[in-house]
Structure formats: C-alpha cells, structure tokens
Design a protein around this motif. Structure first.
Motif, PDB file in Angstrom:
ATOM      1  N   GLN A   1       0.832  -1.206   0.000  1.00 42.58           N
ATOM      2  CA  GLN A   1       0.000   0.000   0.000  1.00 42.58           C
ATOM      3  C   GLN A   1       0.869   1.259   0.000  1.00 42.58           C
ATOM      4  OE1 GLN A   1      -0.555  -2.594   2.169  1.00 42.58           O
ATOM      5  NE2 GLN A   1      -2.457  -3.406   1.347  1.00 42.58           N
ATOM      6  N   GLU A   2       1.993   1.219   0.713  1.00 35.61           N
ATOM      7  CA  GLU A   2       2.906   2.357   0.704  1.00 35.61           C
ATOM      8  C   GLU A   2       3.457   2.568  -0.706  1.00 35.61           C
ATOM      9  OE1 GLU A   2       5.898   2.264   3.819  1.00 35.61           O
ATOM     10  OE2 GLU A   2       4.428   1.470   5.227  1.00 35.61           O
ATOM     11  N   TYR A   3       3.776   1.461  -1.371  1.00 33.95           N
ATOM     12  CA  TYR A   3       4.228   1.566  -2.762  1.00 33.95           C
ATOM     13  C   TYR A   3       3.136   2.205  -3.626  1.00 33.95           C
ATOM     14  CZ  TYR A   3       4.644   0.426  -7.616  1.00 33.95           C
ATOM     15  OH  TYR A   3       4.635   0.534  -8.976  1.00 33.95           O
ATOM     16  N   ALA A   4       1.909   1.723  -3.507  1.00 32.75           N
ATOM     17  CA  ALA A   4       0.813   2.227  -4.345  1.00 32.75           C
ATOM     18  C   ALA A   4       0.621   3.732  -4.150  1.00 32.75           C
ATOM     19  CB  ALA A   4      -0.479   1.464  -4.043  1.00 32.75           C
ATOM     20  N   LYS A   5       0.721   4.200  -2.922  1.00 38.09           N
ATOM     21  CA  LYS A   5       0.591   5.638  -2.658  1.00 38.09           C
ATOM     22  C   LYS A   5       1.709   6.420  -3.339  1.00 38.09           C
ATOM     23  CE  LYS A   5      -0.458   5.039   1.926  1.00 38.09           C
ATOM     24  NZ  LYS A   5      -0.346   5.422   3.312  1.00 38.09           N
ATOM     25  N   GLU A   6       2.923   5.892  -3.246  1.00 36.60           N
ATOM     26  CA  GLU A   6       4.061   6.594  -3.838  1.00 36.60           C
ATOM     27  C   GLU A   6       4.010   6.528  -5.364  1.00 36.60           C
ATOM     28  OE1 GLU A   6       7.164   9.198  -3.059  1.00 36.60           O
ATOM     29  OE2 GLU A   6       5.571   8.401  -1.787  1.00 36.60           O
ATOM     30  N   GLU A   7       3.568   5.417  -5.893  1.00 36.57           N
ATOM     31  CA  GLU A   7       3.412   5.309  -7.347  1.00 36.57           C
ATOM     32  C   GLU A   7       2.452   6.379  -7.857  1.00 36.57           C
ATOM     33  OE1 GLU A   7       1.170   2.627 -10.651  1.00 36.57           O
ATOM     34  OE2 GLU A   7       2.032   1.509  -8.975  1.00 36.57           O
ATOM     35  N   ALA A   8       1.345   6.573  -7.149  1.00 35.83           N
ATOM     36  CA  ALA A   8       0.359   7.583  -7.553  1.00 35.83           C
ATOM     37  C   ALA A   8       0.966   8.989  -7.523  1.00 35.83           C
ATOM     38  CB  ALA A   8      -0.872   7.511  -6.654  1.00 35.83           C
ATOM     39  N   ARG A   9       1.858   9.255  -6.577  1.00 35.89           N
ATOM     40  CA  ARG A   9       2.529  10.562  -6.523  1.00 35.89           C
ATOM     41  C   ARG A   9       3.531  10.735  -7.662  1.00 35.89           C
ATOM     42  NH1 ARG A   9       4.655  13.329  -1.907  1.00 35.89           N
ATOM     43  NH2 ARG A   9       6.575  12.157  -2.217  1.00 35.89           N
ATOM     44  N   LEU A  10       4.170   9.635  -8.063  1.00 36.01           N
ATOM     45  CA  LEU A  10       5.244   9.715  -9.055  1.00 36.01           C
ATOM     46  C   LEU A  10       4.766   9.709 -10.502  1.00 36.01           C
ATOM     47  CD1 LEU A  10       7.809   7.322  -7.348  1.00 36.01           C
ATOM     48  CD2 LEU A  10       8.105   9.778  -7.735  1.00 36.01           C
ATOM     49  N   ARG A  11       3.705   8.981 -10.785  1.00 38.34           N
ATOM     50  CA  ARG A  11       3.253   8.835 -12.183  1.00 38.34           C
ATOM     51  C   ARG A  11       3.149  10.169 -12.923  1.00 38.34           C
ATOM     52  NH1 ARG A  11       1.525   4.544 -14.779  1.00 38.34           N
ATOM     53  NH2 ARG A  11       1.458   2.579 -13.656  1.00 38.34           N
ATOM     54  N   PRO A  12       2.531  11.199 -12.336  1.00 41.78           N
ATOM     55  CA  PRO A  12       2.393  12.467 -13.072  1.00 41.78           C
ATOM     56  C   PRO A  12       3.726  13.141 -13.395  1.00 41.78           C
ATOM     57  CG  PRO A  12       0.920  12.416 -11.170  1.00 41.78           C
ATOM     58  CD  PRO A  12       1.818  11.220 -11.063  1.00 41.78           C
ATOM     59  N   VAL A  13       4.751  12.865 -12.616  1.00 38.44           N
ATOM     60  CA  VAL A  13       6.056  13.486 -12.855  1.00 38.44           C
ATOM     61  C   VAL A  13       6.590  13.106 -14.230  1.00 38.44           C
ATOM     62  CG1 VAL A  13       8.484  13.487 -12.113  1.00 38.44           C
ATOM     63  CG2 VAL A  13       6.650  13.640 -10.402  1.00 38.44           C
ATOM     64  N   PHE A  14       6.421  11.851 -14.612  1.00 41.12           N
ATOM     65  CA  PHE A  14       7.024  11.343 -15.843  1.00 41.12           C
ATOM     66  C   PHE A  14       6.144  11.529 -17.078  1.00 41.12           C
ATOM     67  CE2 PHE A  14       8.828   8.854 -12.338  1.00 41.12           C
ATOM     68  CZ  PHE A  14      10.166   9.191 -12.501  1.00 41.12           C
ATOM     69  N   GLY A  15       4.856  11.704 -16.866  1.00 39.49           N
ATOM     70  CA  GLY A  15       3.950  11.924 -17.988  1.00 39.49           C
ATOM     71  C   GLY A  15       4.044  10.829 -19.031  1.00 39.49           C
ATOM     72  N   SER A  16       4.051  11.218 -20.303  1.00 41.28           N
ATOM     73  CA  SER A  16       4.031  10.248 -21.396  1.00 41.28           C
ATOM     74  C   SER A  16       5.354   9.511 -21.566  1.00 41.28           C
ATOM     75  CB  SER A  16       3.650  10.941 -22.703  1.00 41.28           C
ATOM     76  OG  SER A  16       4.629  11.908 -23.035  1.00 41.28           O
ATOM     77  N   ALA A  17       6.409   9.945 -20.882  1.00 37.89           N
ATOM     78  CA  ALA A  17       7.702   9.241 -20.972  1.00 37.89           C
ATOM     79  C   ALA A  17       7.705   7.953 -20.151  1.00 37.89           C
ATOM     80  CB  ALA A  17       8.832  10.148 -20.502  1.00 37.89           C
ATOM     81  N   LEU A  18       6.723   7.786 -19.253  1.00 38.71           N
ATOM     82  CA  LEU A  18       6.680   6.590 -18.413  1.00 38.71           C
ATOM     83  C   LEU A  18       6.140   5.407 -19.207  1.00 38.71           C
ATOM     84  CD1 LEU A  18       7.119   5.504 -15.503  1.00 38.71           C
ATOM     85  CD2 LEU A  18       4.697   6.001 -15.102  1.00 38.71           C
ATOM     86  N   VAL A  19       6.946   4.359 -19.300  1.00 35.27           N
ATOM     87  CA  VAL A  19       6.549   3.128 -19.985  1.00 35.27           C
ATOM     88  C   VAL A  19       5.842   2.212 -18.993  1.00 35.27           C
ATOM     89  CG1 VAL A  19       7.383   1.077 -21.219  1.00 35.27           C
ATOM     90  CG2 VAL A  19       8.454   3.317 -21.613  1.00 35.27           C
ATOM     91  N   GLU A  20       6.469   2.028 -17.818  1.00 38.35           N
ATOM     92  CA  GLU A  20       5.889   1.210 -16.754  1.00 38.35           C
ATOM     93  C   GLU A  20       6.560   1.562 -15.440  1.00 38.35           C
ATOM     94  OE1 GLU A  20       6.506  -2.645 -18.483  1.00 38.35           O
ATOM     95  OE2 GLU A  20       8.596  -2.725 -17.871  1.00 38.35           O
TER      96      GLU A  20
END
Length: 166
Positions: free
Chosen positions: A16-35
């Motif tokens: 759950q801690e990972y999931a929270k941090e993933e949600a915070r990080l995803r917008p940082v990378f935008g369309s450059a994030l593959v996975e």
C-alpha cells in the motif's frame, strides 16, 4: 556502521505504501513513463527488509532526467549517483529514515529485467527467499562499512540466482 534503515520483518502495509508513492510519481514522468514497478525486498511477501520502498520507473529513450529532477525534489526526493549509464537513482527520507528509493531506467536497460526477475524468483521460491533473508540479516549484523559494503556482499547471491535463470 548502520545501514540506511534497520532490517525488520515483512510488513503487509508495504504494497500500500508503494501504491501511494506510485500515484505521486506517475504524473512526474507523464508520457515518458513506460511502466512502473514495486521492486526490492519490500515487494516480496514474507521477506524481511529495510522498509525502504524500491520503485522502478521505466522511461522512454526520449525522456531526460533533467526534465523530472525539480518535480522529484518537490516530492521530497534528492538525487543520488547514477548507478550506470541509463540507470538514475533518487532517494527520499521521512522523519530522518530512508523511505523510498527510485530507480529510473531507460527502456531496454539490463537492470530492468534483473530487478524484476530477482523479485519474481524470490516470490516463487521460499527456500531461496529464506536464504536471502538469512544472508541479509547476517550482513547487517557483521557490517562495519555501511550500505556499500552491504550491497556488495549481497551481489554474489543475487548473481548466482540470476545466472540460473538465464
């Protein structure tokens, strides 16, 4: 010399801690994030770990680390050294303890498969998972040189497991 955090028994709250941090990080990378993945020991149920959530962000070759550094700093991350060409490292402390480690790898980087294969192997092989846990606890007890000594001493075990998977 102590590690960045003490090793402690598996905590079922880590995903759950990972999931929270993933949600915070995803917008940082935008369309450059593959996975993006939860990797490292906190991603392996029943495995003792330092309690530092390891995150692997796979980015397109078009992405540039300079594009994300300020946004990551605003989220509390600070730049660590590059671990290799195309493998960037950031870390985040909470209340004086390391809480998150962010690995940013360019698509196709060898470290991506390495991290994911080792995680999956430990999830699926309880004997190796326990052997790895025992090694980590021993290395923590015997450590005199800090985190780099600890990481270097784990590497032969990891490499041996991964060589059997090739």
């Amino acid at each position: 010399m102590p590690l960045t955090s003490p090793i402690r028994p598996y905590d079922p709250r880590w995903p759950q801690e990972y999931a929270k941090e993933e949600a915070r990080l995803r917008p940082v990378f935008g369309s450059a994030l593959v996975e993006i993945h939860h990797v490292g020991s906190t991603a392996v149920p029943e495995l003792a770990a330092k309690g530092e959530i390891d995150i692997l962000a796979v980015i397109t070759l078009a992405g540039a680390i300079k594009d994300w550094t300020q946004s990551l700093e605003e989220l509390g991350y600070r730049r660590g050294g590059d671990l290799s060409d195309g493998h960037h490292f950031f870390k985040r402390d909470v209340a004086g303890l390391r809480a998150h480690k962010l690995h940013i790898c360019r698509e196709g980087h060898a470290q991506i498969d390495r991290m994911l294969l080792f995680r999956e192997h430990l999830r699926e092989h309880p004997v190796d998972r326990m052997r790895y846990q025992e090694l980590k606890l021993k290395l923590e007890r015997d450590n005199t040189g800090g985190i780099q000594e600890y990481l270097a001493a784990k590497e032969p075990f990891i490499s041996k497991i991964l060589s059997g998977l090739a």
